[in-house]
Scaffold this active site. Structure first.
Site, mmCIF file in Angstrom:
data_model
loop_
_atom_site.group_PDB
_atom_site.id
_atom_site.type_symbol
_atom_site.label_atom_id
_atom_site.label_comp_id
_atom_site.label_asym_id
_atom_site.label_seq_id
_atom_site.Cartn_x
_atom_site.Cartn_y
_atom_site.Cartn_z
ATOM 1 N N THR B 138 74.924 -50.105 77.406
ATOM 2 C CA THR B 138 73.990 -50.861 77.206
ATOM 3 C C THR B 138 72.650 -50.588 76.004
ATOM 4 O O THR B 138 72.640 -49.628 75.622
ATOM 5 C CB THR B 138 73.192 -50.420 78.901
ATOM 6 N N GLY B 177 74.733 -43.205 82.114
ATOM 7 C CA GLY B 177 75.132 -42.437 82.384
ATOM 8 C C GLY B 177 75.321 -40.649 81.831
ATOM 9 O O GLY B 177 76.859 -41.147 80.996
ATOM 10 N N GLU B 420 75.491 -52.685 86.878
ATOM 11 C CA GLU B 420 77.132 -53.455 86.765
ATOM 12 C C GLU B 420 76.538 -54.599 87.585
ATOM 13 O O GLU B 420 77.722 -55.123 88.441
ATOM 14 C CB GLU B 420 78.061 -52.826 87.990
#
Lengths: 664, 664
Positions: B138, B177, B420
């Site tokens: 992303t 993350g 997601e």
């Protein structure tokens, strides 16, 4: 930084001037100027600025809020603010200000409940901040059910003192704002006992902390109740009192008195108490409007600059605001914010009018205003929180980041449905009023006030009155549908209540077993009320707008009405207030109206005129440079000031070196 | 502490044994024992314990999560955990574990996208934690729309290197993350250019930090994106690369290759990529179940020990669980948690089955499972979050306190609707599948799979099939209503699409202008699917239960079906799948069923068998002593360890002394 062309084009193509609508929202061009001056005093002040709160710990936020509270005092003195300015300042700071319980609850409680001598003694101390106070009512075991409060004050004739104690865990005070670490005194509610005789709940002034050392006084156990979702700044506390003695004259004696020798007397009912409660609820309605305006501003602007994906294959990526599904998340919140504006303006005026009647000992308006303020506190906070969450999600992943500004707004607003009367309890109070009016209507007497539409018979066979296509954008015809729906849901609840009662259930049991229907009817009543006030606002506040602006405000109201039906279509169909064919037309009209409003979406939120330094949002800045602001905010995170965090040496390095499978 | 008698009596009067249902939920008595052993290993561990997280700052939470991640590694080695144990441990810790992106995304990405040499080189390093990685996809400007990703990797033949760069702000990586402070390497997606020719998006292994000093390497700008609503522990980061050079063999080359001299080749389609995405979504479904089970446990128990107000005037105060309005907040969440249990079990099995087909190069099942996992991820996370918020509010004011345990659960779960795959985007993917099936059905061909109910003609004039009162608790008849409603909403959307197209709108524009109806149909499909799986679970998993337990699980399913109709009554009435009279009976039946289930409410949440040290809640402890736990938690707040906070000397004392009107 230059303005993002994607947002500039929205402004350039709007069909009306934002500033005209801003003047309407403020009341006049002068009021707009005055507000802007105040907001500049606050927003530019480095001590008040909330930019960095997202990086603060619980204790840091508390301390910043204390500092902010003091700074507000200074600004008030410097710029000669009145009480409205001060209240607005608190709202614009999203209540991130400690010690306002002192002003909005402690001092008013003394004024309301104390006698002349008590006013003379305590008010100057409180007003000059020589003492700082809180209002301690809620206990661990009792919030809503006031009669259940358990703290005790026993009168000791021999010393002319009250002895206050906390008989068990559940009777400690729990939640009062500013109680944790910030109050020297409390107005505290406790059940008075004289010679073991229960004399009901009475208010007492109790000193909690030494004014020099701030240490709790003997017998006083006080502290904070721990971190909350937000509002670190309100410093909610707990309080256990172990046989703490206070002199007789620290019972606030306006409505009840205890003589030296322990004689208990009462004088007059404390009906005036209601007015404070109602005023707080009017304030909550205002907060609901403001929060929603903040949320709508942020997300509408972000939706106009975020480009993602294609509508036409191969064409340039589109603004997410051009997706119909995104419009359905954004436009209803704009329409609702405007509806809430008209509604909270009405409430202010309504409150002042009723308060004046009460001052003249005319209490006839109390039941109705109690119903309205209870219901709207519940309904507006329910809707505002639901829409803020929808708006937050409409930012995608970045809706989860604190720097977006909407997350904090949402979480702070989440306090409103449970404070100052839990919403379900409030809806049930509205329902009691509905049932009362239903009974009046059944006897043929005229129902007055907001429910006077109960007097009109709903004809059978029922027709919606929607005949031509124009009828579907006639707000008065749409309002009629809402009113009929409310009447029918009220009747349905009433019938259910009767049926259960007739079948042998005692009234209280039938009430409980009907409460789901009763809450439904109450919500319908509130929804109808808000729409009514929106329509009223069109012909009062909005009437002086230039034609192009008025048209847009009118479109918003039509959309608000239509969209509300599509959202609650079950209620409208179930009560037969519309049929399926009509619903389909309403859905179509709502979609078409939404597409029209989309063109003015940015201009409509610009009209809320919330300056960037109060908006406090990376995504919603006026200049539309959301990505740059996101990045800048991340860079300013204290954790990013270190190239390597201590966690590396402590945990990660041993792991990389294979030492992690030994015991840490 | 002894068990609160108010909760004990609930257990004593339940009509079934909780443990029987626990065995069903786990799969067998042995599985229950095994789970309990694992949970004890985690819950008793001081390093894993999350009790104090509510008092921690952002950085403290991050550090604790790193420690927790390491400790999980140790426990895994000590107790010989398998991958399921580890995944469960992460879920039981509410994902408060840093570095799991390394395991669930970095390593699998190398396995999936790398060739043999790359496996040999990188996997041992990663598995032994000699490097720590993340998966960086992303970007600031692009999440959902993968084709829009902008980071660039240009091949330099002269040095046989890729040069990776971030052409503008919007192309920095944003959100991955573990990226912020915890990764030495990343699998990074970037568009490959060879001699200015775009060769599509490819995966690269890029080293970000020096393994000895942990400092970012030259050309690497990396950091955290700032605090979030929760999940401080996932350490989401941003990444800017300024002409960072990596050797040619660090492009992962399973599906695409670049030769030394810059020849680009492709081999095979990366269809297997889907399986990871689906697996993650199956995991999200499991999390939705678990979060809801946690929330329902906490609030049901609290509602059984909190007494407030009267139903019968003058009688003792009642448990709030006895209010019908409270039941309406609590019971649906219990029913939904059970429905979600059956659904997530089904999904696990369904995933494994399809995965095996894919391994055998049979991709025929992909469209259907893609639709199901996308839809259920969206639907289950929407419902779980909505119900958690309802549950949170059902705790009144204490629902706003972090120590309640449900607040954190709610806020963490709030990440699920946007991670997601953003939910609206997913619903629209489901809608594409619905439209495809609609077309198949129109041609007279048989629709297969979960939408095979489209093959049955809905008869005109339509009858609901609800004749006798028993029909209203016949889950198969109720399911039929849901199926018909789904078909009709799908047809409605399809008709709208055609109408717009025929009227001259291009297909893509018609699609956008129908998307509200399309999302509605997709939600209906998902709701129907969950109910179907709940019913299937009754005759598979639940069938071996003792009769008394089976009866209660059956009641829950009936209630789930009835309540769903009352909540979506607009859809059912609008499509004509029920009429108004039937709706009234359904409302009545739902209320009666709710009252029956109330008697077993505590036993039903006890059956989830979530130990106190994982539940981490003051309000929901097994012993029911909520007030004591609230007080104990407040006392342990670090702010309460000081009698007087520094803010006193700094701000409050000067104020009391009248010095506050001077400039601070």
């Amino acid at each position: 930084m230059s303005v993002n062309p994607d947002i500039q084009v929205e402004r350039d193509t709007a069909t009306f001037r934002s500033i005209d609508v801003t003047h309407m929202l403020d009341g006049s061009p002068e009021a707009t100027n005055q507000r802007r001056i105040r907001q500049k005093q606050i927003g530019d002040d480095p001590q008040i600025n909330r930019r960095n709160i997202i990086f603060m710990s619980h204790e840091e936020r508390y301390e910043a809020a204390i500092a902010r509270g003091l700074r507000i005092e200074q600004l008030k003195a410097e710029h000669d603010w009145d009480i409205m300015d001060e209240n607005n300042a608190i709202m614009w700071c999203f209540s991130d200000i400690a010690m306002f319980v002192h002003k909005v609850m402690f001092i008013p409680a003394i004024e309301r409940l104390g006698n002349k001598e008590q006013h003379d003694k305590w008010l100057p101390l409180a007003i000059d901040h020589k003492i700082l106070g809180t209002y301690a009512q809620t206990e661990l075991g009792h919030g809503t059910f006031l009669r259940g409060l358990e703290m005790e004050a026993r009168y000791d004739k021999s010393t002319e003192e009250f002895v206050i104690s906390t008989p068990k865990h559940s009777s400690m005070k729990w939640w009062p704002g500013s109680l944790g670490h910030s109050s020297s005194h409390a107005v505290l509610l406790a059940t008075l006992y004289i010679d073991d005789q229960n004399c009901g709940m009475q208010p007492f002034i109790v000193q909690l902390r030494d004014l020099n050392t701030w240490k709790p006084l003997p017998g006083v156990e006080v502290g904070g109740i721990g971190p909350k979702m937000a509002l670190a700044t309100t410093d909610n506390g707990f309080l256990v009192l172990n046989n703490v003695r206070i002199p007789r004259d620290q019972m606030l004696m306006k409505y009840a008195q205890v003589s030296k020798d322990g004689k208990f007397t009462k004088s007059g009912a404390a009906k005036a108490n209601y007015s404070t409660m109602m005023l707080v609820r009017v304030g909550i309605a205002h907060s609901c409007y403001f929060s929603l305006a903040v949320g709508a501003t942020i997300v509408t602007r972000y939706s106009a600059v975020r480009r993602q994906g294609e509508i036409k294959p191969g064409a340039p990526e589109v603004k997410i605001l051009d997706y119909q599904t995104q419009q359905l998340k954004v436009i209803p919140s704009i329409a609702t914010a405007y509806a809430f504006h008209f509604c909270k303006e009405h409430l202010k005026w309504y409150y002042i009018e009723t308060f004046q009647q009460i001052q003249q000992n005319d209490f006839s308006g109390l039941p109705e205003i109690h119903c309205v303020t209870s219901g709207l506190k519940a309904y507006m906070s329910d809707i505002a929180t639901a829409q803020l969450e929808t708006l937050r999600r409409a930012c995608g992943g970045n809706g989860y980041l604190l720097s977006n500004g909407i997350t904090n707004t949402y979480i702070q607003t989440l306090a409103l449905p449970t404070v100052e009367g839990e919403n379900t309890v409030l809806y049930l109070q509205v329902a009691r009023y509905l049932m009362k009016c239903l009974k009046v209507a059944a006897t043929g007497e005229a129902v007055k006030g907001s429910l006077s539409y109960m007097n009109e018979k709903i004809k059978t066979p029922y027709t919606s009155g929607l005949v031509t296509r124009e009828d579907y954008s006639n707000v008065k015809k749409l309002l009629k549908l809402y009113q009929n729906m409310t009447v029918r849901l009220t009747q349905k609840a009433g019938d259910h209540l009767n049926k259960l009662h007739v079948s042998g259930q005692p009234k209280y049991e039938a009430w409980n077993n009907t409460s789901v229907q009763l809450v439904n009817a109450a919500k319908a009543y509130c929804q109808t009320y808000v729409l009514g006030m929106n329509i009223e606002g069109l012909s009062t506040q909005a009437v002086d707008l230039p034609g192009d602006a008025l048209e847009v405000i009118h479109q918003l109201c039509v959309f608000y009405a239509l969209h509300g039906i599509t959202e609650q279509s079950g209620n409208f169909l179930e009560t037969g207030c519309i049929n399926i064919t009509e619903l389909h037309i309403i859905q179509q009209e709502a979609q078409e109206m939404m597409a029209k409003i989309r063109k003015n979406a940015v201009a409509l939120v610009d009209a809320f005129d919330i300056p960037d330094n109060l908006l406090n949002s990376t995504l919603g800045c006026y200049d539309g440079n959301a990505y740059q602001h996101l990045y800048d905010s991340a860079k300013s995170d204290p954790m990013n000031q270190k190239q390597v965090l201590p966690a590396f040496e402590k945990y990660i390095k041993p792991m990389l070196q294979g030492k992690h499978t030994s015991k840490l």
